[in-house]
Write an enzyme that holds these catalytic residues in place. Structure first.
Site, PDB file in Angstrom:
ATOM      1  N   ASN A 151       0.742  -1.132   0.061  1.00 26.11           N
ATOM      2  CA  ASN A 151      -0.029  -0.043  -0.092  1.00 26.11           C
ATOM      3  C   ASN A 151       0.753   1.168  -0.157  1.00 26.11           C
ATOM      4  OD1 ASN A 151       0.343  -1.243   2.486  1.00 26.11           O
ATOM      5  ND2 ASN A 151      -0.381   0.729   3.324  1.00 26.11           N
ATOM      6  N   SER A 199     -11.286  -4.982   0.452  1.00 22.79           N
ATOM      7  CA  SER A 199     -11.950  -3.786   1.111  1.00 22.79           C
ATOM      8  C   SER A 199     -12.698  -2.797  -0.259  1.00 22.79           C
ATOM      9  CB  SER A 199     -11.025  -2.971   1.691  1.00 22.79           C
ATOM     10  OG  SER A 199     -11.578  -2.117   2.433  1.00 22.79           O
ATOM     11  N   HIS A 201     -13.871   0.112  -0.341  1.00 22.95           N
ATOM     12  CA  HIS A 201     -13.469   1.598  -0.224  1.00 22.95           C
ATOM     13  C   HIS A 201     -12.287   1.930  -1.086  1.00 22.95           C
ATOM     14  CE1 HIS A 201     -10.723   2.799   3.061  1.00 22.95           C
ATOM     15  NE2 HIS A 201     -10.985   1.432   3.363  1.00 22.95           N
ATOM     16  N   THR A 237     -26.565  -8.409  11.801  1.00 28.46           N
ATOM     17  CA  THR A 237     -27.308  -8.088  10.545  1.00 28.46           C
ATOM     18  C   THR A 237     -26.424  -7.264   9.558  1.00 28.46           C
ATOM     19  OG1 THR A 237     -29.256  -7.842  11.954  1.00 28.46           O
ATOM     20  CG2 THR A 237     -29.106  -6.561   9.762  1.00 28.46           C
ATOM     21  N   CYS A 325      -2.491   5.397   8.053  1.00 28.83           N
ATOM     22  CA  CYS A 325      -2.808   4.832   9.225  1.00 28.83           C
ATOM     23  C   CYS A 325      -1.545   5.207  10.141  1.00 28.83           C
ATOM     24  CB  CYS A 325      -2.757   3.239   9.403  1.00 28.83           C
ATOM     25  SG  CYS A 325      -3.612   2.564   7.806  1.00 28.83           S
TER      26      CYS A 325
END
Ligand SMILES: *Cc1c(COP(=O)(O)O)cnc(C)c1O
Length: 386
Positions: A151, A199, A201, A237, A325
């Site tokens: 990344n 992922s 996004h 859910t 991050c």
């Protein structure tokens, strides 16, 4: 002021068609997919469709896809799940020094629970070789986890080769493919991948939703206890609009993968070629060609990445100094350090990650602004004597 967004490795813009696909599930179609009535079954069918779309994008079967909250949860589930369920096979895990923290911190946690972890060192480009993995495999190795593409520096790992080796040795193989999905062609069957994290996004889907591919036959215990959702593998859910959006985003990304990759690669390579002509003493981080089509990462010696980003931001260019991050902390990137950069050079890194919306004009603007920013900061730097 025009703003140029070059932080697509941190997150991407939701595609309008994805928003459109999601909208009904935020408004009139609101049933609980576990309910046996019409409202529930309508939603259950939408989840089934998204599962097919996600599976098709990586060459998996729909039953092999578990939806969850994102890449971080997928990494946790794969690694902790194997460690919990298959510990009788051995308590040794192999990974690399340049993984995302979702993998590294999970492995560090397992070390506290009696696991031994080998963190393979990388070469100057941020790569491990299949021979390194082969040499590290022991009779008690239960899992190999190597990211598909990094990344921070974009380097692509030899995934099919590692997959073939792990299959031959009977060791589970997980890959964090969060940066690769939608950018690089992936076929989990041909590549012998047992588990793969993704992922939404990171490929123009919504935030807060992701999936883990788990090859049929592998039994992973649930991380989250509760109901029987996702065939007892992930309770709670479902994030229905998110899941529907992820399915659509995958379909779009994979549908135009080659075209988008070619376009971004051309712009990426223009930046990679031109920047060193305009800024002396800079170093490309990551592999020159085996890298994500949208990743440019340079260390600009004698100045701080954080100051460069601030000045770029003032000029309407949004970039990053590495992983979202770790920004905010003053520690240099563990990826750049593992590649052998000194703290000083690692601190001067700038990551620019393009999208298919990035234009030639955007790139020309960066090529105009970044050299001026670098020169100005260097004139103020006590380290620079050019
Ligand atoms: C972004 C990213 C993650 C985390 O994904 P989230 O969905 O944001 O939790 C994990 N691994 C890599 C390589 C990433 O780039």
């Amino acid at each position: 002021m025009k703003r140029i967004y070059l932080d697509n490795a941190a997150t991407t813009k939701l595609a309008p068609a994805v928003f459109e696909a999601m909208t009904p599930y935020l408004t009139e179609i609101y049933g609980n997919p576990s309910s046996p009535h019409y409202f529930g079954q309508q939603v259950a069918a939408a989840i089934d469709k998204a599962r097919q779309q996600v599976a098709a994008g990586i060459g998996a079967d729909a039953g092999e896809i578990i939806f969850m909250s994102g890449g971080t949860e997928a990494d946790n589930m794969a690694i902790r799940g194997i460690a919990e369920r298959y510990s009788s096979r051995g308590k040794h895990i192999i990974t690399t020094a340049v993984e995302h923290h979702a993998v590294l911190h999970t492995c560090q946690l397992l070390e506290k629970h009696g696991y031994e972890v080998t963190y393979l060192p990388v070469d100057e480009y941020g790569r491990v070789t299949v021979d390194q993995v082969r040499e590290a495999i022991r009779p008690d190795t239960v899992l190999v986890s190597v990211m598909f593409a990094n990344n921070e520096v974009g380097t692509i790992m030899p995934i099919p080769e590692i997959g073939a080796l792990c299959r031959e040795k009977g060791v589970f193989f997980h890959t964090d493919a969060v940066q690769a999905v939608g950018h690089l062609p992936i076929d989990v069957k041909a590549m012998n991948i047992d588990m793969l994290s993704m992922s939404a996004h990171k490929f123009h889907g919504p935030k807060g939703v992701g999936a883990l591919y788990v090859r049929k036959g592998i039994m992973l215990p649930a991380l989250i206890q509760g109901g029987a959702q996702e065939r007892n593998r992930r309770a709670g859910t479902e994030n229905v609009p998110g899941i529907v959006g992820m399915g659509k985003a995958m379909e779009l990304a994979v549908g135009s993968l080659e075209e988008n990759a070619a376009k971004m690669t051309a712009l990426r390579d223009r930046l990679i070629r031109e920047l060193p002509k305009r800024i002396p003493e800079i170093k490309l981080n990551g592999h020159p060609t085996d890298r994500l089509p949208n990743n440019v990462n340079y260390s600009i010696k004698y100045i701080e990445g954080e100051s460069i980003l601030l000045m770029l931001d003032l000029n309407g260019i949004v970039a990053s100094s590495g992983s979202a991050c770790t920004s905010g902390s003053l520690d240099p990137s563990h990826v750049l350090l593992a590649m052998g950069l000194t703290h000083e050079v690692a601190h001067g890194s700038v990551r620019m990650t393009l999208s298919e919306e990035t234009t030639e004009e955007d790139v020309e603007y960066v090529l105009d602004v970044l050299p001026r920013v670098a020169e100005r900061l260097r004139r103020m730097s006590p380290l620079y004597h050019g």
